[in-house]
Scaffold this motif. Structure first.
Motif, PDB file in Angstrom:
ATOM      1  N   THR A 324      -6.535  16.500   3.350  1.00 31.46           N
ATOM      2  CA  THR A 324      -6.607  15.406   2.371  1.00 31.46           C
ATOM      3  C   THR A 324      -5.733  14.229   2.791  1.00 31.46           C
ATOM      4  OG1 THR A 324      -4.865  16.428   1.023  1.00 31.46           O
ATOM      5  CG2 THR A 324      -7.137  16.930   0.436  1.00 31.46           C
ATOM      6  N   THR A 325      -4.587  14.521   3.396  1.00 33.26           N
ATOM      7  CA  THR A 325      -3.716  13.439   3.859  1.00 33.26           C
ATOM      8  C   THR A 325      -4.355  12.685   5.013  1.00 33.26           C
ATOM      9  OG1 THR A 325      -1.758  14.700   3.181  1.00 33.26           O
ATOM     10  CG2 THR A 325      -1.402  12.879   4.710  1.00 33.26           C
ATOM     11  N   LEU A 326      -4.976  13.411   5.933  1.00 32.02           N
ATOM     12  CA  LEU A 326      -5.655  12.762   7.049  1.00 32.02           C
ATOM     13  C   LEU A 326      -6.825  11.918   6.544  1.00 32.02           C
ATOM     14  CD1 LEU A 326      -5.911  12.411  10.119  1.00 32.02           C
ATOM     15  CD2 LEU A 326      -7.403  14.412  10.133  1.00 32.02           C
ATOM     16  N   ALA A 327      -7.614  12.468   5.621  1.00 31.91           N
ATOM     17  CA  ALA A 327      -8.748  11.718   5.069  1.00 31.91           C
ATOM     18  C   ALA A 327      -8.276  10.451   4.367  1.00 31.91           C
ATOM     19  CB  ALA A 327      -9.542  12.593   4.102  1.00 31.91           C
ATOM     20  N   THR A 328      -7.173  10.547   3.635  1.00 27.71           N
ATOM     21  CA  THR A 328      -6.634   9.367   2.953  1.00 27.71           C
ATOM     22  C   THR A 328      -6.111   8.350   3.954  1.00 27.71           C
ATOM     23  OG1 THR A 328      -5.995  10.723   1.043  1.00 27.71           O
ATOM     24  CG2 THR A 328      -4.958   8.568   1.254  1.00 27.71           C
ATOM     25  N   ALA A 329      -5.390   8.830   4.964  1.00 26.45           N
ATOM     26  CA  ALA A 329      -4.776   7.925   5.938  1.00 26.45           C
ATOM     27  C   ALA A 329      -5.816   7.163   6.752  1.00 26.45           C
ATOM     28  CB  ALA A 329      -3.845   8.700   6.861  1.00 26.45           C
ATOM     29  N   VAL A 330      -6.886   7.843   7.183  1.00 27.43           N
ATOM     30  CA  VAL A 330      -7.888   7.168   8.012  1.00 27.43           C
ATOM     31  C   VAL A 330      -8.813   6.292   7.176  1.00 27.43           C
ATOM     32  CG1 VAL A 330      -7.837   9.025   9.711  1.00 27.43           C
ATOM     33  CG2 VAL A 330      -9.580   9.059   7.912  1.00 27.43           C
ATOM     34  N   SER A 331      -8.794   6.446   5.852  1.00 23.39           N
ATOM     35  CA  SER A 331      -9.673   5.634   4.992  1.00 23.39           C
ATOM     36  C   SER A 331      -9.284   4.165   5.000  1.00 23.39           C
ATOM     37  CB  SER A 331      -9.644   6.169   3.563  1.00 23.39           C
ATOM     38  OG  SER A 331      -8.405   5.872   2.928  1.00 23.39           O
ATOM     39  N   GLY A 332      -8.016   3.882   5.335  1.00 25.29           N
ATOM     40  CA  GLY A 332      -7.565   2.498   5.382  1.00 25.29           C
ATOM     41  C   GLY A 332      -6.989   1.964   4.091  1.00 25.29           C
ATOM     42  N   ILE A 333      -6.961   2.776   3.030  1.00 25.20           N
ATOM     43  CA  ILE A 333      -6.373   2.281   1.785  1.00 25.20           C
ATOM     44  C   ILE A 333      -4.857   2.247   1.930  1.00 25.20           C
ATOM     45  CG2 ILE A 333      -8.314   3.221   0.475  1.00 25.20           C
ATOM     46  CD1 ILE A 333      -6.383   5.328  -0.645  1.00 25.20           C
ATOM     47  N   PRO A 334      -4.164   1.347   1.233  1.00 28.32           N
ATOM     48  CA  PRO A 334      -2.708   1.285   1.339  1.00 28.32           C
ATOM     49  C   PRO A 334      -2.049   2.568   0.852  1.00 28.32           C
ATOM     50  CG  PRO A 334      -3.578  -0.743   0.386  1.00 28.32           C
ATOM     51  CD  PRO A 334      -4.713   0.243   0.424  1.00 28.32           C
ATOM     52  N   GLY A 335      -1.026   2.987   1.542  1.00 22.87           N
ATOM     53  CA  GLY A 335      -0.296   4.187   1.160  1.00 22.87           C
ATOM     54  C   GLY A 335       0.386   4.808   2.357  1.00 22.87           C
TER      55      GLY A 335
END
Length: 432
Positions: A324-335
């Motif tokens: 889930t962290t990888l999916a969030t990180a590669v999505s490009g959303i800020p965080g």
């Protein structure tokens, strides 16, 4: 004797060089004012992020199916807003600050602009509001650098790379309530070559921001105190295992993260050309895993805190949080990835507890955390100090340092390029 006719002129010269309008005093005011503001903004950011995270958990608890709709839609909306209004606010924020140090003056209107900082603040909170596996610590670094730079610009003080480094260090110190980690982060990660003249600026900014955070939030320990220690023979056995396992896992995360932006595979090229659709797809991954497990939403702070305290989690928690962290990180959303990485490391530490059931469990978990975190950010000193300060585990300093150094070596075998360095190069390549 000094002629009375010359006295006023000499007084003016002295005042210009050493008076309230002098550059040295304006620089000091900028440092103090910027650090105070960093501490205040970091506290407000932390409060809003925590509330957003809590609200989403209430939503997921009361309507289990709601994240399947809210998370992908939220990812897509945040990605569109980021692309449309503040493309330089995407991702962690640390690579932007590293790139900003190469051209401090130009960066004030791009990488660490007021627009990027404001967007980073609200869009990161928005990410937590829809269940993204992000942290606020990396974004705090970019926001803090922008604040420090703006204070220097307002007071007409020339901008140098040290201004952004000091701001970023103060941001880390205020976000984690870890002053020493702020200094270490400035040395290891933000500054490629740590200049001696930068020392006072960094120390002052970290101290003031930390005092503001301490004065308002109190003397808290981020993960709570963990007093367990390891015997010498125990440390000799478990430290290499934790270092290799955590370091290779962290290096794997970095490699996958970097490859997502450079892969020539047709599906990835096609998705990168459609960032909003790509973000929605990543949101679906996060939503499905979150609904299936109930443990992978948000920062992962509560779960990591529970594991350190001795609570049991499923063996697959670390892998699920990694995804889930990888999916969030590669999505490009800020965080950011600091807090989620510590949570993944706690999951790895939980696996190690099963391998070494007779060893102090809390100490084993911290070794997994420091090794994985080092594998991701490749800053062993910063990792050790963050873990030590956020858990008050100073009795584990030597095993933590050994695990971090082994983790750093293991990560290099998986990913030659450092994560933040690689990401910062993309901003420089675009001429930002």
């Amino acid at each position: 004797m000094i002629s009375s006719r010359l006295l006023p002129r000499r007084v003016r010269v002295v005042l210009r060089r050493h008076g309230p309008e002098a550059l040295v005093w304006r620089r000091r005011v900028a440092i103090v004012g910027g650090a105070v503001l960093v501490g205040l903004v970091a506290l407000v950011f932390a409060e809003m992020a925590d509330r957003a995270n809590a609200l989403f958990h209430i939503l997921a608890r009361d309507w289990w199916w709601a994240p399947l709709l809210a998370t992908p839609a939220g990812f897509a909306a945040i990605a569109w807003l980021t692309q449309r209004f503040a493309p330089l606010a995407r991702g962690s924020g640390i690579p932007q600050v590293m790139a900003a140090t190469k051209n401090p003056e130009a960066a004030m209107s791009t990488l660490v602009s007021a627009r990027a900082a404001i967007a980073k603040f609200f869009l990161t909170v928005g990410g937590l509001l829809v269940g993204a596996s992000v942290g606020r610590e990396g974004p705090t670094v970019q926001i803090a650098a922008a604040i420090m730079g703006r204070m220097h610009r307002i007071l007409r003080v020339p901008l140098r790379s040290s201004v952004y480094i000091a701001g970023g260090a103060a941001g880390v110190a205020a976000a984690f309530n870890t002053p020493l980690a702020g200094v270490a982060f400035a040395i290891e990660e933000l500054a490629a070559a740590y200049e001696q003249r930068m020392t006072l600026l960094v120390m002052a900014a970290v101290l003031i921001a930390g005092m503001v955070s301490l004065g308002i939030a109190g003397d808290y320990i981020y993960f709570g105190a963990m007093r367990q220690t390891l015997g010498f023979q125990q440390a000799l056995v478990v430290t290499p295992v934790a270092g290799i396992l955590g370091g290779m896992a962290g290096g794997g995360f970095s490699r996958l993260m970097l490859a997502s932006g450079t892969s020539a595979m047709r599906p990835m090229v096609w998705l990168r050309a459609r960032p909003v659709l790509f973000a929605a797809g990543c949101g679906i991954v996060v939503a499905v895993l979150g609904v299936s497990t109930g443990l992978t939403w948000g920062t992962g702070y509560d779960t990591a805190h529970g594991i350190i305290a001795g609570q049991d989690v499923p063996l697959w928690f670390g892998a699920a949080k990694f995804a889930t962290t990888l999916a969030t990180a590669v999505s490009g959303i800020p965080g950011g990835i600091f807090a989620p990485s510590l949570s993944i490391g706690a999951g790895i530490g939980d696996l190690l507890r099963g391998i070494f059931p007779d060893y102090p469990p809390g100490a084993i978990v911290l070794l997994g955390m420091v090794a994985y975190f080092t594998g991701v950010v490749r800053a062993p000193l910063t990792a050790v100090i963050i873990i030590s300060e956020t858990t008050a585990s100073r009795g584990l300093m030597m095993p933590l340092l050994a695990a971090a150094l082994i983790g750093d070596f293991a990560a290099q075998l998986v990913s030659k390029e450092k994560l933040y360095h690689g990401l910062s190069q993309r901003f420089l390549q675009k001429g930002v």
